[in-house]
Design an enzyme around this catalytic site. Structure first.
Site, PDB file in Angstrom:
ATOM      1  N   SER A 300       2.659  -7.924   3.502  1.00  7.78           N
ATOM      2  CA  SER A 300       3.350  -7.310   2.358  1.00  7.78           C
ATOM      3  C   SER A 300       2.838  -5.898   2.151  1.00  7.78           C
ATOM      4  CB  SER A 300       3.082  -8.118   1.086  1.00  7.78           C
ATOM      5  OG  SER A 300       1.764  -7.894   0.627  1.00  7.78           O
ATOM      6  N   ASP A 301       3.694  -5.017   1.654  1.00 12.76           N
ATOM      7  CA  ASP A 301       3.161  -3.761   1.139  1.00 12.76           C
ATOM      8  C   ASP A 301       2.250  -4.140  -0.031  1.00 12.76           C
ATOM      9  OD1 ASP A 301       2.570  -1.140   0.626  1.00 12.76           O
ATOM     10  OD2 ASP A 301       4.640  -0.450   0.689  1.00 12.76           O
ATOM     11  N   TRP A 302       1.329  -3.264  -0.338  1.00 12.70           N
ATOM     12  CA  TRP A 302       0.273  -3.625  -1.285  1.00 12.70           C
ATOM     13  C   TRP A 302       0.864  -4.013  -2.647  1.00 12.70           C
ATOM     14  CZ3 TRP A 302      -1.278  -3.773   3.133  1.00 12.70           C
ATOM     15  CH2 TRP A 302      -2.614  -3.747   3.538  1.00 12.70           C
ATOM     16  N   ASP A 303       0.601  -5.221  -3.054  1.00  9.41           N
ATOM     17  CA  ASP A 303       1.149  -5.792  -4.293  1.00  9.41           C
ATOM     18  C   ASP A 303       2.674  -5.856  -4.274  1.00  9.41           C
ATOM     19  OD1 ASP A 303      -1.321  -6.286  -5.678  1.00  9.41           O
ATOM     20  OD2 ASP A 303      -1.506  -4.121  -5.941  1.00  9.41           O
ATOM     21  N   GLY A 304       3.229  -5.931  -3.095  1.00  5.47           N
ATOM     22  CA  GLY A 304       4.688  -5.987  -2.977  1.00  5.47           C
ATOM     23  C   GLY A 304       5.239  -7.407  -2.953  1.00  5.47           C
TER      24      GLY A 304
END
Ligand SMILES: *[C@@H]1O[C@H](CO)[C@@H](O)[C@H](O)[C@H]1NC(C)=O
Ligand SMILES: *[C@@H]1O[C@H](CO)[C@@H](O)[C@H](O)[C@H]1NC(C)=O
Ligand SMILES: *[C@@H]1O[C@H](CO)[C@@H](O)[C@H](O)[C@H]1NC(C)=O
Ligand SMILES: *[C@@H]1O[C@H](CO)[C@@H](O)[C@H](O)[C@H]1NC(C)=O
Ligand SMILES: *[C@@H]1O[C@H](CO)[C@@H](O)[C@H](O)[C@H]1NC(C)=O
Ligand SMILES: *[C@@H]1O[C@H](CO)[C@@H](O)[C@H](O)[C@H]1NC(C)=O
Ligand SMILES: *[C@@H]1O[C@H](CO)[C@@H](O)[C@H](O)[C@H]1NC(C)=O
Ligand SMILES: *[C@@H]1O[C@H](CO)[C@@H](O)[C@H](O)[C@H]1NC(C)=O
Ligand SMILES: *[C@@H]1O[C@H](CO)[C@@H](O)[C@H](O)[C@H]1NC(C)=O
Ligand SMILES: *[C@@H]1O[C@H](CO)[C@@H](O)[C@H](O)[C@H]1NC(C)=O
Length: 793
Positions: A300-304
């Protein structure tokens, strides 16, 4: 509205079955539409703004069938995974706080270490004794596959040397649909073929150096404005894109990276057809893993991450930087049967397989990632990369105006240097990295405070030093026993120095992750250029820009004798530039985008504005027609077209020949053979060379120089059926030379099945069109010198 939002949130994701999906989306849409007095009761599929992402389940298990290397990696990974408990498996699919930007959980019992993830595409960010490489868009402007590979290899070796297992790049998303997009510069170009060539070469280079590459962001992350969910603004934008465009434009460059073995892919923040990219089963299960045979893992993109079990079933394999919705919850979900054992095992196998594929399990350097308050011995991984950085910096510098051979400079005795972009920021300290505290170029949010060598945000880098244009000019001028005058501050430098040989004006255009640009120009810089030109008859303008910069405020001014788009060249900026200004290197860089006369010429592709809707939408109704395809289709004359760039010499093109290579009917079958299994990168037949074009390029000018010969193709239009196809599109480029005056060389363009195919939405396959493919070779997308054709079928 809050209630509606809640309903929508509850139902917004791909569920177990198509029926549930349709039902749930309808419920949310009907309620939402009632509130905003749109038509209610319509079929979901009839609502252009509320189309839905087709559910594609189950998530296919990776199997290593691509080649022997992957097969062996899968053997090792599967063996290890079979010995793990559920807790141990879950631990590997999540992030933990640690030294790196991302750290997976370890399994000490089986000797599996925490894997270290770090930014980004233009250098190992936030560290000391690492290099600041040119940004992606600058690398693309070289149109040089060899340099792209070298760049990837050097970049990769710095991650490797510091014990980073997974490097978060290269980028082809955003591709660059929106002219003002804040992150376009991180990627390679808004042309999918050029971007693909770069993605492939850089990925191969990085992985040859031992680090796992992470092509990002998958997919359709074309703007920063409302790119992600926040508690205050609500849902992220939904990029609503038709199937053909999705394949031919946006997925296309990722195919090259996959073909070259990319071990990871990062999913993006925004939604696609309503469904968040990191839980969109069509994008991850459907296109990436089934159609393109991806063997590695999706992070995932960071915190995505936006959901728990739904994201796992849709194809997400790893959540970063913490546990997100997983961790203990995922363990429980496996225990109570909500998530299958097969899926969690596949997630872990996919994470470990690239680790084995690149042999990171043996002798990988230990992590050496520090904050700048940690005392440690230098771990210098720069080797002689400065030389390569200087070379790529020069090769990606684009000369767009040069009246009467103003350039190259002829040992000038007196130069005046103007503008904030000529020199360094007063203090790098204002740009401390928010995350690591280390010096981080351009993490500050201001434009006019020093020369621009890269853009801002996670794609930025941490230069060990910056050779400013002024420093390098001083070196040159003093060597010639000349003098300089300068003003880095004013937009209206006071007195003209009538004895100066030339006035160099340095301006820039900044962009960063997390916001889009509000203009492709700025008044301060335009005023500065015009003020200098009003009294200096030999004004040379240098632009460092994180993407498109319009220049019509001054480009035709008679006193502006030369102009360079010097891109985002990295730490050796001044050296790269002076080698072009003084003619040590003859410029061969080409614009990787279109510079319009007026911003309005980009039409709706200029800005990222979206409705203030709680579920903002952007329907990509222009289809394939972005950048030069838009200008070609609507017959808008650009200021400088895609692919344009001048040289100190001139070239002639002759004797184009083009023909299919097919000796068997099979090779030119309309569709690839469905009986041959997919491998990573797509159906293997897509990469067969089905046609070859050749022409000769002759240096007809006075000095040595290299030429970027570009091949453009128009696909047969099958009885006007196809108004969506571009007038022509780039499908080949070759850097010819350097050639001495009078010297001639043959440029050879190999066209693969994919290069000549369209995505057939009915057959759900790449398909050659029967008929005449027109082919041109020339010096830019509008300077086509020789033409021919290839007949298929
Ligand atoms: C989005 O919807 C369009 C139109 O229905 C469809 O062609 C396309 O495949 C969908 N893409 C995704 C990622 O759901
Ligand atoms: C999970 O990973 C963390 C961080 O690396 C580690 O401290 C912990 O021991 C691991 N748990 C298991 C069950 O192996
Ligand atoms: C391996 O996975 C690919 C991609 O999902 C699939 O096309 C292929 O059929 C699988 N091969 C085997 C032997 O299962
Ligand atoms: C698990 O689920 C709960 C409730 O949805 C949530 O608050 C928590 O953050 C989740 N994550 C972990 C690691 O437990
Ligand atoms: C299973 O566990 C997950 C994660 O805690 C939870 O969300 C779900 O409601 C549970 N399902 C059942 C049937 O208990
Ligand atoms: C370029 O040189 C020619 C010949 O010397 C001269 O006539 C012309 O005015 C020059 N153009 C400019 C823009 O200086
Ligand atoms: C330089 O940056 C500072 C803040 O860091 C800002 O106040 C100033 O306006 C900037 N200079 C220019 C010319 O914009
Ligand atoms: C060009 O520069 C000269 C000084 O050399 C000045 O006299 C002239 O006005 C300038 N031209 C324009 C159009 O500003
Ligand atoms: C461009 O988009 C921004 C939001 O990113 C918006 O504030 C602005 O009004 C838009 N401008 C135009 C000209 O559409
Ligand atoms: C083009 O081909 C002709 C015929 O083979 C040859 O005579 C000529 O030299 C070629 N011209 C160039 C520029 O290659």
């Amino acid at each position: 509205m809050d209630l509606l939002k809640t309903v929508y949130h509850k139902f917004r994701e791909p569920w177990g079955s198509r029926e549930q999906a349709v039902l749930s989306t309808k419920t949310a849409v009907t309620l939402f539409c009632a509130a905003c007095s749109l038509q209610t009761g319509s079929e979901v599929s009839e609502l252009p703004y509320y189309g839905l992402s087709p559910p594609v389940y189950p998530s296919p298990a990776g199997n290593g069938s691509t080649n022997a290397g992957w097969a062996s990696a899968y053997d090792h990974a599967q063996n290890l995974v079979s010995r793990m408990t559920v807790e141990e498996k879950v631990n590997i699919t999540r992030g933990w706080p640690g030294a790196c930007a991302g750290n997976t959980g370890e399994v000490p019992r089986l000797g599996i270490p925490s894997l270290c993830f770090a930014d980004g595409p233009s250098g190992l960010r936030g560290q000391e004794f690492v290099s600041a490489f040119p940004a992606g868009i600058h690398v693309a402007a070289t149109f040089d596959r060899h340099l792209m590979y070298q760049h990837g290899r050097a970049l990769g070796s710095e991650f490797h040397g510091r014990g980073v297992n997974v490097a978060l790049g290269p980028a082809a998303g955003p591709l660059g649909r929106v002219a003002r997009g804040g992150r376009n510069w991180e990627g390679l170009s808004n042309d999918p073929y050029l971007a693909g060539a770069g993605m492939g070469a850089i990925t191969r280079g990085m992985q040859d150096a031992g680090v796992i590459a992470t092509p990002k962001h998958w997919l359709l992350n074309e703007q920063e404005f409302r790119r992600r969910w926040t508690p205050t603004t609500g849902d992220a934008i939904s990029a609503n894109v038709d199937d053909r465009t999705l394949h031919e434009l946006y997925a296309f460059p990722f195919m090259d990276a996959l073909r070259e073995g990319a071990g990871a892919v990062m999913c993006s923040y925004q939604r696609a057809n309503h469904s968040y990219a990191c839980q969109n089963s069509k994008l991850m299960n459907g296109i990436l893993k089934i159609e393109l045979g991806f063997e590695g893992f999706v992070v995932s993109d960071w915190d995505g991450q936006m959901s728990g079990v739904a994201s796992a079933n849709a194809g997400l394999d790893l959540v970063m930087p913490n546990a997100g919705f997983w961790g203990d919850n995922l363990t429980q979900a496996v225990r109570n049967g909500t998530l299958s054992e097969e899926r969690i095992s596949d997630m872990v196998t996919r994470i470990l397989a690239p680790w084995f594929y690149l042999r990171q399990e043996t002798d990988y350097p230990p992590p050496a990632i520090y904050t700048n308050t940690q005392k440690h011995l230098p771990v210098d991984v720069r080797a002689d990369h400065a030389k390569l950085i200087e070379e790529v910096g020069a090769a990606g510098t684009v000369l767009v105006k040069n009246v009467n051979n103003t350039l190259p400079l002829k040992k000038p005795k007196f130069l005046c240097v103007y503008g904030y972009d000529a020199t360094l920021k007063a203090s790098p300290w204002q740009n401390r990295d928010r995350y690591s505290g280390a010096y981080d170029e351009n993490f500050g949010w201001n434009t006019f405070n020093g020369t621009l060598i890269t853009g801002g945000g996670s794609g930025s880098n941490s230069p060990p030093y910056v050779v400013s244009p002024f420093q390098a000019l001083q070196e040159r001028v003093t060597k010639d026993k000349g003098i300089l005058r300068w003003d880095f501050h004013s937009d209206n430098p006071a007195e003209p120095y009538v004895n100066a040989d030339a006035c160099l004006v340095f301006i820039n255009a900044y962009a960063s992750e997390s916001f889009d640009r509000t203009s492709l120009t700025d008044e301060f810089s335009d005023r500065l250029v015009l003020n200098v030109a009003s009294w200096c008859a030999n004004t040379i303008v240098v632009i460092h820009s994180a993407g498109i910069r319009t220049v019509d405020a001054w480009i035709t001014h008679p006193n502006i004798t030369a102009t360079l788009f010097a891109g985002l060249p990295g730490q050796e900026s001044g050296h790269s530039l002076t080698s072009i200004l003084y003619g040590d290197i003859n410029p061969s860089g080409r614009l990787p985008y279109t510079v319009a006369r007026s911003e309005s010429d980009y039409g709706r592709l200029l800005n990222s504005s979206v409705s203030a809707d709680p579920f903002p939408q952007d329907s990509f109704t222009e289809g394939l027609l972005i950048d030069y395809r838009h200008f070609d289709k609507h017959q808008i004359t650009p200021r400088f077209e895609f692919g344009f760039g001048l040289s100190y010499t001139s070239f002639a093109y002759a004797n184009l020949s083009a023909s299919t290579t097919a000796t068997t009917k099979n090779l030119l079958a309309e569709f690839p053979d469905p009986n041959i299994p997919v491998v990573q990168g797509g159906h293997p037949a897509l990469w067969d060379i089905v046609a070859v074009a050749r022409c000769t390029v002759t240096n007809t000018g006075p000095v040595d120089g290299a030429e970027i010969a570009q091949l453009y193709v128009s696909v047969p239009r099958a009885g006007g059926e196809d108004s969506e196809s571009p007038v022509r599109q780039l499908r080949g480029f070759v850097k010819v030379g350097p050639l001495a005056p009078g010297q001639r060389e043959e440029a050879v363009f190999e066209l693969t099945r994919r290069d000549l195919s369209v995505w057939d939405v009915v057959a759900q396959q790449w398909r050659l069109r029967r008929g005449v493919y027109r082919v041109w070779v020339g010096a830019s997308s509008r300077d086509l010198r020789v033409g021919g054709s290839v007949v298929v079928g």
